[in-house]
Each structure stands twice: as structure tokens, then as C-alpha cells.
Design a protein around this motif. Structure first.
Motif, PDB file in Angstrom:
ATOM      1  N   THR A 120       0.838  -1.195   0.000  1.00  0.00           N
ATOM      2  CA  THR A 120       0.000   0.000   0.000  1.00  0.00           C
ATOM      3  C   THR A 120       0.873   1.245   0.000  1.00  0.00           C
ATOM      4  O   THR A 120       2.100   1.167   0.083  1.00  0.00           O
ATOM      5  CB  THR A 120      -0.905   0.016   1.241  1.00  0.00           C
ATOM      6  OG1 THR A 120      -0.083   0.257   2.398  1.00  0.00           O
ATOM      7  CG2 THR A 120      -1.632  -1.300   1.414  1.00  0.00           C
ATOM      8  N   VAL A 166      -9.986  -2.060   2.407  1.00  0.00           N
ATOM      9  CA  VAL A 166     -10.262  -1.662   1.026  1.00  0.00           C
ATOM     10  C   VAL A 166      -9.227  -0.633   0.567  1.00  0.00           C
ATOM     11  O   VAL A 166      -8.774   0.210   1.353  1.00  0.00           O
ATOM     12  CB  VAL A 166     -11.689  -1.086   0.917  1.00  0.00           C
ATOM     13  CG1 VAL A 166     -11.937  -0.459  -0.453  1.00  0.00           C
ATOM     14  CG2 VAL A 166     -12.712  -2.197   1.181  1.00  0.00           C
ATOM     15  N   ILE A 167      -8.859  -0.708  -0.711  1.00  0.00           N
ATOM     16  CA  ILE A 167      -7.823   0.160  -1.272  1.00  0.00           C
ATOM     17  C   ILE A 167      -8.299   0.696  -2.624  1.00  0.00           C
ATOM     18  O   ILE A 167      -9.085   0.031  -3.314  1.00  0.00           O
ATOM     19  CB  ILE A 167      -6.506  -0.642  -1.430  1.00  0.00           C
ATOM     20  CG1 ILE A 167      -5.306   0.262  -1.670  1.00  0.00           C
ATOM     21  CG2 ILE A 167      -6.632  -1.689  -2.513  1.00  0.00           C
ATOM     22  CD1 ILE A 167      -3.968  -0.474  -1.613  1.00  0.00           C
ATOM     23  N   ASP A 168      -7.839   1.887  -3.002  1.00  0.00           N
ATOM     24  CA  ASP A 168      -8.206   2.414  -4.315  1.00  0.00           C
ATOM     25  C   ASP A 168      -7.091   2.154  -5.325  1.00  0.00           C
ATOM     26  O   ASP A 168      -6.066   1.530  -5.005  1.00  0.00           O
ATOM     27  CB  ASP A 168      -8.581   3.903  -4.236  1.00  0.00           C
ATOM     28  CG  ASP A 168      -7.393   4.808  -3.888  1.00  0.00           C
ATOM     29  OD1 ASP A 168      -6.228   4.367  -4.001  1.00  0.00           O
ATOM     30  OD2 ASP A 168      -7.633   5.965  -3.504  1.00  0.00           O
ATOM     31  N   ASP A 169      -7.263   2.655  -6.549  1.00  0.00           N
ATOM     32  CA  ASP A 169      -6.300   2.375  -7.617  1.00  0.00           C
ATOM     33  C   ASP A 169      -4.918   2.957  -7.338  1.00  0.00           C
ATOM     34  O   ASP A 169      -3.911   2.478  -7.880  1.00  0.00           O
ATOM     35  CB  ASP A 169      -6.822   2.918  -8.952  1.00  0.00           C
ATOM     36  CG  ASP A 169      -8.038   2.154  -9.447  1.00  0.00           C
ATOM     37  OD1 ASP A 169      -8.234   1.019  -8.994  1.00  0.00           O
ATOM     38  OD2 ASP A 169      -8.802   2.703 -10.267  1.00  0.00           O
ATOM     39  N   ASN A 170      -4.871   3.982  -6.514  1.00  0.00           N
ATOM     40  CA  ASN A 170      -3.590   4.597  -6.155  1.00  0.00           C
ATOM     41  C   ASN A 170      -2.992   4.024  -4.870  1.00  0.00           C
ATOM     42  O   ASN A 170      -2.038   4.561  -4.327  1.00  0.00           O
ATOM     43  CB  ASN A 170      -3.769   6.113  -6.011  1.00  0.00           C
ATOM     44  CG  ASN A 170      -4.085   6.787  -7.328  1.00  0.00           C
ATOM     45  OD1 ASN A 170      -3.512   6.431  -8.356  1.00  0.00           O
ATOM     46  ND2 ASN A 170      -5.008   7.734  -7.317  1.00  0.00           N
ATOM     47  N   ARG A 171      -3.618   2.945  -4.396  1.00  0.00           N
ATOM     48  CA  ARG A 171      -3.166   2.223  -3.201  1.00  0.00           C
ATOM     49  C   ARG A 171      -3.322   3.027  -1.912  1.00  0.00           C
ATOM     50  O   ARG A 171      -2.586   2.840  -0.945  1.00  0.00           O
ATOM     51  CB  ARG A 171      -1.732   1.721  -3.365  1.00  0.00           C
ATOM     52  CG  ARG A 171      -1.595   0.845  -4.616  1.00  0.00           C
ATOM     53  CD  ARG A 171      -0.409  -0.069  -4.572  1.00  0.00           C
ATOM     54  NE  ARG A 171      -0.390  -0.916  -5.760  1.00  0.00           N
ATOM     55  CZ  ARG A 171       0.453  -1.922  -5.961  1.00  0.00           C
ATOM     56  NH1 ARG A 171       1.353  -2.198  -5.043  1.00  0.00           N
ATOM     57  NH2 ARG A 171       0.404  -2.632  -7.048  1.00  0.00           N
ATOM     58  N   ASN A 172      -4.292   3.940  -1.927  1.00  0.00           N
ATOM     59  CA  ASN A 172      -4.681   4.629  -0.702  1.00  0.00           C
ATOM     60  C   ASN A 172      -5.656   3.745   0.061  1.00  0.00           C
ATOM     61  O   ASN A 172      -6.539   3.109  -0.534  1.00  0.00           O
ATOM     62  CB  ASN A 172      -5.357   5.971  -1.031  1.00  0.00           C
ATOM     63  CG  ASN A 172      -4.391   6.950  -1.675  1.00  0.00           C
ATOM     64  OD1 ASN A 172      -3.374   7.297  -1.084  1.00  0.00           O
ATOM     65  ND2 ASN A 172      -4.708   7.382  -2.898  1.00  0.00           N
ATOM     66  N   ASP A 216      -8.754   2.840   2.566  1.00  0.00           N
ATOM     67  CA  ASP A 216     -10.048   3.363   3.007  1.00  0.00           C
ATOM     68  C   ASP A 216     -10.458   2.620   4.272  1.00  0.00           C
ATOM     69  O   ASP A 216     -11.097   1.570   4.221  1.00  0.00           O
ATOM     70  CB  ASP A 216     -11.097   3.180   1.911  1.00  0.00           C
ATOM     71  CG  ASP A 216     -12.454   3.751   2.294  1.00  0.00           C
ATOM     72  OD1 ASP A 216     -12.564   4.299   3.421  1.00  0.00           O
ATOM     73  OD2 ASP A 216     -13.404   3.636   1.496  1.00  0.00           O
ATOM     74  N   SER A 276     -14.302   1.802   5.037  1.00  0.00           N
ATOM     75  CA  SER A 276     -15.075   0.824   4.275  1.00  0.00           C
ATOM     76  C   SER A 276     -15.124  -0.533   4.978  1.00  0.00           C
ATOM     77  O   SER A 276     -14.105  -1.059   5.427  1.00  0.00           O
ATOM     78  CB  SER A 276     -14.475   0.644   2.877  1.00  0.00           C
ATOM     79  OG  SER A 276     -15.157  -0.376   2.182  1.00  0.00           O
TER      80      SER A 276
END
Length: 527
Positions: A41, A298-304, A306, A309
């Protein structure tokens, strides 16, 4: 070692060319990523998912029933027996399954006090599981590793799924504790917490027989050496409140209390991270770095990340070594506790945010182990449900609960520890009506208990629950301290309080062997 287990098979398995022993953290992470077990991440932590099992599977946990230890175990729904033949059969099947797999081995310890330390070996199918146990248990020095001889072995093969019809299990998953052979056998579940809690169950069996109280609690110590314990079930704030920037962390979950004082059973922390924020839990927030393991976040496309969630589970977790917490006590030992705090998240909104307990009340509430399940957290739960987990850790206690309770009572008396019950749940009404007690208020109340200033206040006896409620604490509005005063409808409060009291009394009926003094220390229905 019994010939039934054929120890030579495990030895031969670990002589293979596909076995990795005690790898350094960067190498394990590299292999986990190569094997597509997880990703890095933005914080540097390794993010993994655990499939269908996102928490412990208590219905799949067994203790092997053998003559040597049969009479010591409190058999029942929690400690389910399984016969030796089933264990030996599954043991051989798991070893055969692992023959052509890469295997990762960790050698370390449970128990920071060397008098009571248990050398362990963990054999893993997954690289990330091996990183998890390295961060959660106590890591040996180079010199200790050279002479390390495991007294208990955990074998974890998540990819091996049992056939209940053939193998005698309840499902594809199984967690089997064989106290005679000193083996924990795990299969069918990828949830890493099963390894941690299995060794905790082992220590809960061994330590009381050495006159050491094993405890499901966090612990910290002040600058003057004043030690505090925080007992509580998941979601009550045990990890959050013990990670105090003004105190030094001993550990966040499992401890022993010996004649020498308190010691951590583990070498790391396993924190819930749902709705984690830097503002409320800065130490945990900053511990999620390279080397840490995240489960089901949970992670977004930029590996941030969340942390808000719960798309995969409410039970998102972070595992990290103790030294990631600034000022952590290493080795994690300290003196005898001055203060013992029981944490509950009362969704009925009737328990005071803090109250003082007598020794008898402390033993009553320790045996009760009360908190609440909230509506929506489990299928079929439509309103708050009272949940009782004996000694705030019933799923991990092989021995009779009264053994742990009596030891706690003796130590409270011997070391003159003050005991407080802290409600981190609701005020002004039940869940859905009232509000969650502000963490700033809870921290102020805990601080007052730890520094002794709470004892300067007058105390009012609660007419139903019997414990003492302080009339004032610096930094907390007086009306918050008296739960009835926060309700708009005070008759509704009385009804709700009596309803909760009835549930306490009904639950406590199972403790028929405790003294009348402890029984009478419980709540009284006033209707």
C-alpha cells in the motif's frame, strides 16, 4: 512425541529444498508479492485478503480429547472435543498436502518473561502468514535462534480443505489443539488470527498451572511505574485506550500476571482498523508502515487505504510489531497493576461511563464479561443483544472459568489494585437513539482512574447495579457521569436498566459454584 504422529514425517518435510527458515521481513514481503498473496500500500504495509473467513471460526475449533488432559478441560460448546484418530488422520493428510509446496518456518516465543516463555515453531503454507506470526510473536535474537527448541508447533495449511463427511469436522475449516502432542493443526481458513489465538489458548492452559494468571487484556505503564490492565471484548476500545501517548505500551491483547508482575505474551499488536483515524488513534495509524500486515482493508487504484469501508468485513485488521509503537516497553514486562479496567460497549445505554467496583463486583463482572452486539453486525440481529464472554475471553479458555476468576481476585487483594468498569458504548438512550460516548470523555475518565484523581470525587451507589458512580471528573460534564440524567425519558431508562439486569442474572446462573458474596455482588431488579 507419540509414534502416532510420526514426528519423522514433519522433520523430513522440513528438510526439503522448498523450505524457508526465519526469513527477514523484506524477503518474506518480496516472496508474498511474487506469489500474489498481497500488494504494498501507499504506507508500505502489505495488504492481504482472507477469503470467505474474515474472522475466527469458533465452531471449527477443537481440542483433542486424550486421557492425559481430559479432566483439566472445561468441555462444552467452546472447548469442543475431537478424538485422537481424527486428529492423526488429518495431520498426515496435511503433511502430505504440504509435500510439494513452498513452506515458511518461524521460530520464536510466546511470553516475554523468560521464566514462563514458550518456545514455538510455526510452519506456514503462505508467506504472508509467516510475516504475520513474525510480527505478532516474540522474535529471537541470533544467539537465541541457534539454541531454539520448539515446545509447541503450529502447522497452518489454509489451502487444505477438510471433507466433513470423511474427516469428522464441522466444515472445510479446522483448528485442532493437541495438548499431548503439543501441536496446533489449522486448515481451510486463511484468517491469520487463528494462529495467534491458538497459541493464546495454549498459554491459557499452561500458565495457570504455574500459578500465573493468563489474561485477555491490554496493558500499559506510566512514567512512575504504575501499571494498568484493560480487559474487554472486540470493539470495546482495548487497543485504542492502551495506546496512550502519555504512557508506555506493554501490549495490546494477551498478558500473564505472575509473582514478578505483568508480561506480554506476544511481541506485536493486532488492531482492529475499521474507521481508524489519525486524530483518534495516532499511534496505531503511524504503525501501519513497511513490515505491517493489513487484512481485508479496502484500497483504491492509487493504493490509498479506506479505513471507513466495511465492503469486505467490519473486522479489518492491522498486525505490526510492538516496537512500531513509540515508547513501547521492550522486553514487554512491568510490575504489578495498580488499576484494572473492564471495558464494555453497552448498546442499551444504561451503564455509567465509569464506575468503581468492589473486589466481589470485579469477580462478578469478570465472570460475566458483558458487552453488546449491535443491530446489523450479524444476520438476524435487529436490535442490540447482550453478549457475555466469560473472563472477557471465553473462546480461548481451556480451563474452568472460575480458575481464572479466583486467581484474579487473589491478585487484586494481594496488590490492592483498584477496579473500574468503563462503558465505551451509548449514553442518552440505546443504540439508534442515544449517542456513542465521546472518546475524549472516555480518555479523561481513564486518566482520572490511572492518576487517582477519580477517588477525590464523591460516589453515588447505583440502585440497580450496585457499583459506585463518581459525581465529577475533570473534563467530563457531570450529567454524562450519571446515565439516567442523559435520558429524556427516565422511566424508559429504568425499564431498560432492569431489562439488562435480568440478562446479567440469567447469564450468571451458570456459575453455581461461586460464593454467595460474588453472586450477591451482581445487579438487582428494582421493578
Amino acid at each position: 512425541m507419540s509414534t502416532n504422529v510420526e514426528e519423522l514425517n514433519l522433520r523430513n518435510l522440513l528438510k526439503g529444498t522448498n523450505v524457508y527458515f526465519n526469513l527477514e521481513v523484506p524477503k518474506i514481503i518480496e516472496l508474498a508479492i511474487q506469489r500474489k498473496e498481497g500488494i504494498l500500500t501507499k504506507t508500505g504495509a502489505l495488504l492481504t485478503t482472507t477469503g470467505k473467513y474474515t474472522g475466527r471460526s469458533p465452531k471449527d475449533r477443537f481440542i483433542v480429547d486424550e486421557k492425559e488432559n481430559h479432566d483439566k478441560i472445561a468441555w462444552g460448546i467452546v472447548n469442543q472435543p475431537i478424538n485422537e484418530e481424527i486428529f492423526y488422520s488429518l495431520y498426515q493428510k496435511v503433511l502430505q498436502y504440504l509435500q510439494d509446496k513452498e513452506i515458511f518456518v518461524f521460530d520464536g516465543y510466546a511470553g516475554a518473561n523468560k521464566k514462563y516463555q514458550l518456545p514455538i515453531r510455526v510452519v506456514n503454507e503462505f508467506a504472508w502468514h509467516n510475516l504475520f506470526v513474525q510480527q505478532l510473536f516474540i522474535r529471537p535474537t541470533k544467539e537465541e535462534l541457534e539454541s531454539h527448541q520448539a515446545e509447541f508447533t503450529v502447522i497452518s495449511a489454509p489451502g487444505f480443505k477438510a471433507n466433513p463427511t470423511v474427516d469428522g469436522t464441522n466444515s472445510e475449516a479446522f483448528i485442532m489443539l493437541n495438548l499431548k502432542e503439543k501441536i496446533v493443526l489449522i486448515g481451510g481458513t486463511e484468517y491469520a488470527g487463528e494462529m495467534k489465538k491458538s497459541i493464546f489458548s495454549v498459554m491459557n492452559f499452561l500458565l495457570p498451572q504455574k500459578n500465573v494468571l493468563s489474561m485477555h487484556c491490554s496493558a500499559n505503564v506510566g512514567k512512575n511505574g504504575d501499571v494498568a490492565l484493560f480487559f474487554g471484548l472486540s470493539g470495546t476500545g482495548k487497543t485504542t485506550l492502551s495506546a496512550d501517548p502519555n504512557r508506555y505500551l506493554i501490549g495490546d491483547d494477551e498478558h500473564g500476571w505472575s509473582d514478578d508482575g505483568v508480561f506480554n505474551i506476544e511481541g506485536g499488536c493486532y488492531a482492529k482498523c475499521i474507521r481508524l483515524s489519525e486524530e483518534n488513534e495516532p499511534q496505531i495509524w503511524n504503525a501501519i508502515q513497511f513490515g505491517s500486515v493489513l487484512e481485508n482493508v479496502v484500497i483504491d487504484d492509487n493504493r490509498n487505504l479506506d479505513f471507513n469501508s466495511d465492503a469486505l468485513t467490519e473486522n479489518t485488521r492491522a498486525a505490526y510489531p510492538l516496537h512500531y509503537i513509540p515508547g513501547a516497553v521492550i522486553p514487554s514486562q512491568a510490575g504489578h497493576p495498580h488499576v484494572v479496567i473492564f471495558l464494555t460497549a453497552d448498546a442499551f445505554g444504561v451503564l455509567p461511563p465509569i464506575s468503581r467496583l468492589t473486589k466481589e463486583q470485579a469477580m462478578y463482572h469478570f465472570l460475566s464479561g458483558y458487552t453488546s452486539k449491535l443491530a446489523g453486525t450479524e444476520r438476524g440481529v435487529t436490535e442490540p443483544e447482550a453478549t457475555f464472554s466469560t473472563c472477557f475471553g471465553e473462546p480461548f479458555l481451556p480451563l474452568s472459568p472460575t480458575i481464572y476468576a479466583e486467581m484474579l481476585g487473589e491478585k487484586i487483594t494481594k496488590h490492592q489494585a483498584k477496579v473500574y468498569l468503563v462503558n465505551t458504548g451509548w449514553s442518552g438512550g440505546p443504540y439508534g437513539v442515544g449517542q456513542r460516548i465521546k472518546i475524549a470523555y472516555t480518555r479523561a475518565m481513564v486518566t482520572a482512574a490511572l492518576n487517582g484523581s477519580i477517588e477525590e470525587a464523591a460516589f453515588i451507589k447505583d440502585p440497580i447495579f450496585g457499583f459506585g458512580i463518581p459525581t465529577q471528573i475533570h473534563g467530563v460534564p457531570e450529567e454524562v457521569l450519571q446515565p439516567k440524567n442523559t435520558w429524556a425519558d427516565q422511566e424508559a431508562y429504568d425499564r431498560q436498566a432492569n431489562e439488562l439486569a435480568k440478562r446479567f442474572i440469567l447469564n450468571f446462573n451458570k456459575f453455581s459454584q461461586v460464593s454467595e458474596e460474588i453472586k450477591s455482588a451482581g445487579p438487582k431488579v428494582t421493578e
